[in-house]
Design an enzyme around this catalytic site. Structure first.
Site, PDB file in Angstrom:
ATOM      1  N   CYS B 155       0.977  -1.102   0.042  1.00 12.17           N
ATOM      2  CA  CYS B 155      -0.042   0.010  -0.072  1.00 12.17           C
ATOM      3  C   CYS B 155       0.843   1.494   0.020  1.00 12.17           C
ATOM      4  CB  CYS B 155      -1.213  -0.080   1.207  1.00 12.17           C
ATOM      5  SG  CYS B 155      -0.681  -0.089   2.799  1.00 12.17           S
ATOM      6  N   ARG B 190      15.809   2.598   1.047  1.00 11.92           N
ATOM      7  CA  ARG B 190      15.620   1.330   0.204  1.00 11.92           C
ATOM      8  C   ARG B 190      15.301  -0.029   1.204  1.00 11.92           C
ATOM      9  NH1 ARG B 190      20.887   0.099  -1.546  1.00 11.92           N
ATOM     10  NH2 ARG B 190      20.973   1.931  -2.625  1.00 11.92           N
ATOM     11  N   SER B 191      14.224   0.509   1.946  1.00 11.30           N
ATOM     12  CA  SER B 191      13.732  -0.891   2.681  1.00 11.30           C
ATOM     13  C   SER B 191      12.935  -1.796   1.640  1.00 11.30           C
ATOM     14  CB  SER B 191      12.645  -0.216   3.768  1.00 11.30           C
ATOM     15  OG  SER B 191      11.615   0.331   2.987  1.00 11.30           O
ATOM     16  N   ASP B 213      20.466   4.919   0.036  1.00 13.36           N
ATOM     17  CA  ASP B 213      20.421   4.441   1.491  1.00 13.36           C
ATOM     18  C   ASP B 213      21.857   4.865   2.113  1.00 13.36           C
ATOM     19  OD1 ASP B 213      22.409   2.322   1.066  1.00 13.36           O
ATOM     20  OD2 ASP B 213      20.488   0.858   1.619  1.00 13.36           O
ATOM     21  N   VAL B 214      21.965   4.568   3.553  1.00 11.66           N
ATOM     22  CA  VAL B 214      23.347   5.085   4.181  1.00 11.66           C
ATOM     23  C   VAL B 214      24.556   4.468   3.708  1.00 11.66           C
ATOM     24  CG1 VAL B 214      22.281   5.764   6.032  1.00 11.66           C
ATOM     25  CG2 VAL B 214      22.828   3.319   5.843  1.00 11.66           C
ATOM     26  N   PHE B 279       7.405  10.359   2.597  1.00 12.83           N
ATOM     27  CA  PHE B 279       6.537   9.387   2.923  1.00 12.83           C
ATOM     28  C   PHE B 279       6.877   8.921   4.562  1.00 12.83           C
ATOM     29  CE2 PHE B 279       9.589   6.673   0.594  1.00 12.83           C
ATOM     30  CZ  PHE B 279       9.795   5.708   1.548  1.00 12.83           C
TER      31      PHE B 279
END
Lengths: 326, 326
Positions: B155, B190-191, B213-214, B279
């Site tokens: 979602c 980038r989860s 990402d890190v 987000f």
């Protein structure tokens, strides 16, 4: 009483090769018996995409071991990690492939867990599919309601159970499912792949398990769940040397799996006569453990690969049953 | 040219409530139309087991929002995290429950990914099931070969796609599946849950995506995969301010999702006229972004909840089709 240093320490080091022998024989016979449907031997495909020399070693060793039991083994090197998913999907679809394994870590993060689920459940010899884990946690032995298709277990936790059986920690005088009743086990590792499922498996068999990681210590017991036969987990508090020491004081078994060359389990916490098992590829106990442990298993890889190949045979049996039905 | 400070900055802040309005109307109508089979409204069950006040807030807000569209919402508080799995399985089995969501994090580690797979695919309104992710990555729109049962999308990534459509970043003059052609997008996150799937979704629609990402920066493009319609990923190098700056220099859209109150995206890297979307529940852009962004969406939660409820309606449609077939 006071001269304990002078007393002989009859501890024994037990090698994984010795433990796996009976399984190797059993598997070799089964592969032979499969000749009618797999004349060239079942095909195991290993995927290597991390360029890790240790994984290369492990792969060539898997090849040697599986071929010695009558399997065919094919190593597929994938140059770009990003192409691994497609390579796995291709193997999923290929009827010639019986089993698939992947040399992790690939991405070294949650994306590896995504990949684990990409491997088709029907070819997942490592037993990493969510369905296998969920069945394991809930003591569900079959994949179907008719109880024709056996669920498989994640191969490393399964290997450790088999080691504990070999070492007679499982007491066969007790009824199955309760053969660890009265036993206390310390497990130093709570990964989703090995430590947590192993704690649950042993608790499901009646043990009290102290599950230790850098954050905290948890106690796994069978519990008295109303709806499911399932282990119960209790937080004992944040990790401390003292708490670990307490847990070890009357532990029957200490199992370590810390993937660091620096980590050494403190031998001074181990009471005389404890059974010690290390499943890490690093040496988590130093040699002083031999002065304390009654039985010491320094490595478990050979049992793990046997379990992986045993899983593969089970998957082939399942596939044949599904075929016969359709 | 030189007096850019004096030029009017006609940037606009666009609220999620405005973007979600059309979906709210559409969903409300559909729920009304479902009265024949769900006279009291479809039932969404939310599980809260982390005792987190922020999650409590989010839950009460989910309740209010879903009830306002005709759903029923039931919050189930589980005191012990360890009992959550059983509570979810109970809801999976309960025909009265149409949709299930969980307020994460629960364990805050890989065990959460285990839990995500425990939720029945048929009730997984958040779209976290592996099958949904895998379908998304491969542009597969249906769950069955007959193309009767629509797959759903996770979602939050879906909400961001809908926001980009609303903001007219998706160009409807272009054919579907290529409506981001020519667009460059930076995503800071980038989860496995949002950042990586979002990058893939946008790349699948023709964008060039810089995923940050890190650790490093990756470039997602549609690529030219032989066997699958699927994005391609290229490593651009370890993370550095310079590399981020470069990626932003000609970015059309910057999307942030860093769950830390300390993190602020450097406004100085943003070129005039960029579309900026955050987000994260934290404010990743500070107010200076309004002097740069053409369109700025500071929060996305209301669109996400609309997508979640839209997913739920789709799952009910699927369930009815399966029922009709059997």
């Amino acid at each position: 009483m006071s001269g304990s240093e002078a007393v002989a320490k009859p501890g024994i080091t037990v090698l994984a090769s010795k433990i796996s022998k009976e399984y190797v024989d059993e598997i070799t016979k089964k592969v032979e018996a499969l000749k009618s449907i797999r004349p060239e031997g079942p095909l195991l495909v290993g995927f290597l995409a991390n360029g890790d020399p240790a994984a290369e070693m492990y792969a060539s060793w898997t090849k040697k071991t599986s071929e010695s039991m009558g399997f065919r083994y094919e190593l597929r090197r994938v140059d770009e990690k990003d192409f691994l998913e497609e390579a796995i999907i291709e193997a999923n679809r290929d009827d010639a492939v019986d089993g698939i394994m992947v040399y992790y870590p690939i991405f070294g993060n949650a994306q590896d867990q995504y990949l684990q689920q990409v491997v088709a459940r029907e070819k997942d010899v490592e037993g990493l599919n969510h369905v296998y884990y969920q069945n394991m946690y809930h003591n569900i032995r079959y994949l179907d309601n008719e109880k024709q298709l056996k669920s498989i277990l994640p191969c490393t936790p399964l290997a450790i159970v088999k080691i504990l059986e070999y070492l007679k920690i499982y007491n066969t005088l007790l009824p199955e499912g309760n053969r660890l009743y009265g036993k206390k086990v310390v497990i130093v590792n709570r990964s989703e792949i090995v430590g947590r499922p192993l704690a649950a498996l042993l608790a499901n068999d009646g043990a009290i398990v102290f599950s230790v990681d850098v954050n905290n210590v948890q106690k796994f017991t069978r519990g008295e769940s109303l709806k499911f036969i399932k282990h119960h987990v209790e937080d004992l508090g944040p990790y401390s040397e003292d708490l670990l020491k307490q847990c070890c004081a009357d532990a029957d078994v200490i199992i370590t799996g810390v993937p660091s060359p620096k980590y050494k389990f403190p031998t001074e916490y181990v009471r005389d006569g404890t059974v010690c098992i290390n499943f890490s590829s690093e040496k988590n106990f130093d040699d002083s453990i031999k002065t304390k442990a009654s039985l010491y298993v320094p490595m478990t890889g050979k049992v793990t690969i046997s379990m992986l190949l045993r899983n593969m045979l089970r998957l082939i049996e399942n596939a044949e049953k599904v075929k016969a039905k359709n």
